[in-house]
Write an enzyme that holds these catalytic residues in place. Structure first.
Site, PDB file in Angstrom:
ATOM      1  N   HIS A 187      50.711  41.433  35.227  1.00  0.00           N
ATOM      2  CA  HIS A 187      49.737  40.342  35.302  1.00  0.00           C
ATOM      3  C   HIS A 187      49.369  39.932  33.894  1.00  0.00           C
ATOM      4  O   HIS A 187      49.121  40.766  33.033  1.00  0.00           O
ATOM      5  CB  HIS A 187      48.472  40.761  36.049  1.00  0.00           C
ATOM      6  CG  HIS A 187      47.471  39.646  36.134  1.00  0.00           C
ATOM      7  ND1 HIS A 187      47.515  38.698  37.117  1.00  0.00           N
ATOM      8  CD2 HIS A 187      46.442  39.310  35.327  1.00  0.00           C
ATOM      9  CE1 HIS A 187      46.540  37.825  36.927  1.00  0.00           C
ATOM     10  NE2 HIS A 187      45.873  38.176  35.850  1.00  0.00           N
ATOM     11  N   ASP A 213      37.201  37.818  46.092  1.00  0.00           N
ATOM     12  CA  ASP A 213      37.488  37.439  44.711  1.00  0.00           C
ATOM     13  C   ASP A 213      37.777  35.946  44.597  1.00  0.00           C
ATOM     14  O   ASP A 213      37.294  35.276  43.681  1.00  0.00           O
ATOM     15  CB  ASP A 213      38.678  38.231  44.173  1.00  0.00           C
ATOM     16  CG  ASP A 213      39.165  37.657  42.859  1.00  0.00           C
ATOM     17  OD1 ASP A 213      38.434  37.769  41.863  1.00  0.00           O
ATOM     18  OD2 ASP A 213      40.261  37.057  42.839  1.00  0.00           O
ATOM     19  N   ARG A 251      32.735  31.275  39.394  1.00  0.00           N
ATOM     20  CA  ARG A 251      32.779  31.648  37.978  1.00  0.00           C
ATOM     21  C   ARG A 251      33.283  30.492  37.133  1.00  0.00           C
ATOM     22  O   ARG A 251      32.815  30.266  36.014  1.00  0.00           O
ATOM     23  CB  ARG A 251      33.670  32.873  37.784  1.00  0.00           C
ATOM     24  CG  ARG A 251      33.076  34.186  38.271  1.00  0.00           C
ATOM     25  CD  ARG A 251      34.098  35.291  38.229  1.00  0.00           C
ATOM     26  NE  ARG A 251      34.712  35.371  36.913  1.00  0.00           N
ATOM     27  CZ  ARG A 251      35.964  35.763  36.707  1.00  0.00           C
ATOM     28  NH1 ARG A 251      36.741  36.078  37.715  1.00  0.00           N
ATOM     29  NH2 ARG A 251      36.433  35.810  35.480  1.00  0.00           N
ATOM     30  N   SER A 270      38.500  41.069  39.149  1.00  0.00           N
ATOM     31  CA  SER A 270      39.332  40.026  39.730  1.00  0.00           C
ATOM     32  C   SER A 270      40.815  40.355  39.588  1.00  0.00           C
ATOM     33  O   SER A 270      41.574  40.327  40.563  1.00  0.00           O
ATOM     34  CB  SER A 270      39.016  38.683  39.044  1.00  0.00           C
ATOM     35  OG  SER A 270      39.859  37.660  39.511  1.00  0.00           O
ATOM     36  N   LYS A 317      43.441  41.786  43.114  1.00  0.00           N
ATOM     37  CA  LYS A 317      44.077  40.752  43.928  1.00  0.00           C
ATOM     38  C   LYS A 317      45.578  40.698  43.793  1.00  0.00           C
ATOM     39  O   LYS A 317      46.283  41.673  44.036  1.00  0.00           O
ATOM     40  CB  LYS A 317      43.451  39.393  43.626  1.00  0.00           C
ATOM     41  CG  LYS A 317      43.535  38.942  42.179  1.00  0.00           C
ATOM     42  CD  LYS A 317      42.985  37.540  42.035  1.00  0.00           C
ATOM     43  CE  LYS A 317      43.076  37.081  40.597  1.00  0.00           C
ATOM     44  NZ  LYS A 317      42.592  35.709  40.431  1.00  0.00           N
TER      45      LYS A 317
END
Length: 455
Positions: free
Chosen positions: A95, A174, A181, A196, A200
């Site tokens: 990620h 989320d 956010r 977050s 996810k």
């Protein structure tokens, strides 16, 4: 009664007010408190303004390690779970925190899959000056990026590679708080980012895999400009991974200039295919090799890091990585002709070359302003769901450290409105600082952090 002695019979609004008051006063929030808040918000019982207030309070006051673990677990429990680690092959994920021109996933995922490690990527769209992987891949006509959880698992087990957009049923807690956010100035909160990411579509927890590698970026073209803050985020996520028994590694990488040369969806896919074909693309290739090798060596304990790097280079040079990307496109309904001949990818009708007005060496590139200019020519969006131009963007001709003569190209703008391109020419030219002396070329990888490293 919950852990701090309050019954869940109290009204939802009163409970949220109590949590806000407790947090501001420095009192700890219990796991059931946090779980109940996320559950109620997902169910529609907590209004946006109250959740936004709680998020702002967390952004200011922070979360303890126990509270952060509870929030991450609450996000996971708010939706379905999907395990990829039961596949017959090891499964890894990566990620990125994102940056201008970041097309790393387009290279890393097929490389790692070609090395025998499964990759099931659940990814998203871009907003603002940073593009999303879904937007980039949609440049390939016909590609289906709405796989079900079962289809994703089956394709990873069979082919070794699957990519899909984020499902509404995966960590909706989320997804819903992220939207708040974005409009409440809490995007850069370390605990909220960490929860977050780790909950996810990194498949770290909600979609289970064997290991995860995080690419945490800092610099002008990243969400977090400061290296120290990026390192803090990386260490926070390493500890979260430990809490969920997930082997996690973090790469700290620089976004002081766009990654590679292309900024814009179809343009970035074209550059990724070039890299997958074995052609060296400055910074992009090195970052992809490092992340890929870490994914392989952490998912498969029988392969050490040096052997993993060698194997990555092999699949790039012998065509295996590109063949894996082609097979992935074919399996998900995309037109492989655009992989075989990437010049067929959508192109904007107009181009404008921005040239240097003085000779010298490129000392600095304002990466964020490059990304914002790409957005203005149509490569990005300011509102979720807004359309984008897959052929629009900017291609750099020079990077930091390169020499340039007066009148030589610095970048080429691609867009559908030539007048707009002309209006942005001086803006893009101003993104390049030219100096007489050649500067040092910045390293794209500045650190690799592992669980257990000293803080």
């Amino acid at each position: 009664m919950n852990e701090i002695g309050t019954t869940w019979a109290e009204g939802t609004s009163e409970r949220v007010i109590r949590l806000l008051t407790d947090k501001r006063a420095g009192r700890p929030m219990s796991g059931p408190d946090i779980e109940g808040l996320v559950k109620d918000f997902t169910a529609g019982s907590v209004p946006d303004y109250q959740m936004a207030s709680w998020l702002a309070t967390v952004a200011c006051a922070g979360l303890s390690a126990e509270e952060l673990t509870a929030l991450t677990a609450a996000y996971v429990d708010s939706g379905e779970r999907l395990s990829l680690s039961s596949s017959r092959r090891p499964v890894a994920d990566k990620h990125s925190t994102g940056g201008v021109g970041d097309k790393t996933t387009l290279v890393v995922a097929p490389v790692v899959a070609a090395c025998g490690i499964g990759v099931g990527k659940v990814t998203g769209r871009g907003l603002g000056f940073m593009g999303g992987t879904v937007d980039k891949l949609e440049s390939i006509p016909g590609l289906d990026l709405e796989l079900s959880g079962s289809a994703l698992s089956a394709q990873v087990a069979d082919l070794g590679l699957a990519v899909t957009g984020q499902s509404p049923s995966l960590v909706p807690g989320d997804r819903m708080t992220y939207a708040l956010r974005d409009v409440t100035g809490t995007v850069d909160s370390i605990p909220l980012i960490a929860a977050s990411i780790m909950s996810k579509n990194t498949k770290g927890i909600a979609v289970r895999c064997n290991s995860i590698v995080l690419d945490v970026k800092y610099g002008d073209g990243a969400v977090l400009p400061d290296r120290a803050v990026a390192t803090e985020l990386a260490r926070t996520m390493l500890e979260l991974g430990r809490s969920f028994d997930l082997p996690t590694t973090a790469v700290i990488s620089s976004m002081e200039q766009p990654l590679g040369y292309a900024v814009g969806n179809g343009l970035e896919v074209r550059e990724a295919i070039i890299a997958l074909s074995g052609t060296y693309v400055e910074d992009l290739t090195e970052l992809a090799i490092t992340i890929s090798a870490l994914m392989i060596s952490t998912a498969d304990s029988a392969v050490d890091h040096d052997r993993a790097r060698d194997r990555v280079r092999e699949v790039l040079s012998d065509g295996s990585a590109l063949r894996m990307f082609r097979a992935f496109v074919a399996r998900q309904g995309g037109d492989v002709g655009f992989v075989d001949d990437p010049s067929r990818l959508e192109t904007a009708p107009h181009r404008l070359v921005v040239t240097a007005t003085e000779a010298g060496h490129v000392a600095r590139i304002a990466a964020r302003r490059i990304g914002e200019a790409a957005l203005r020519v149509g490569a990005g969006r300011l509102v979720y769901g807004a359309p984008i131009d897959h052929g629009a963007g900017i291609v750099l001709s020079r990077r930091i450290g390169d020499s340039v003569a007066e009148g030589e190209p610095l970048a080429t703008l691609h867009g559908s409105d030539y007048d707009q391109l002309e209006s942005l020419a001086d803006v893009v030219r101003g993104c390049f600082d030219i100096s007489e002396r050649p500067p040092g070329r910045p390293d794209v990888i500045v650190d690799v952090l592992r669980q257990g490293d000293a803080g």
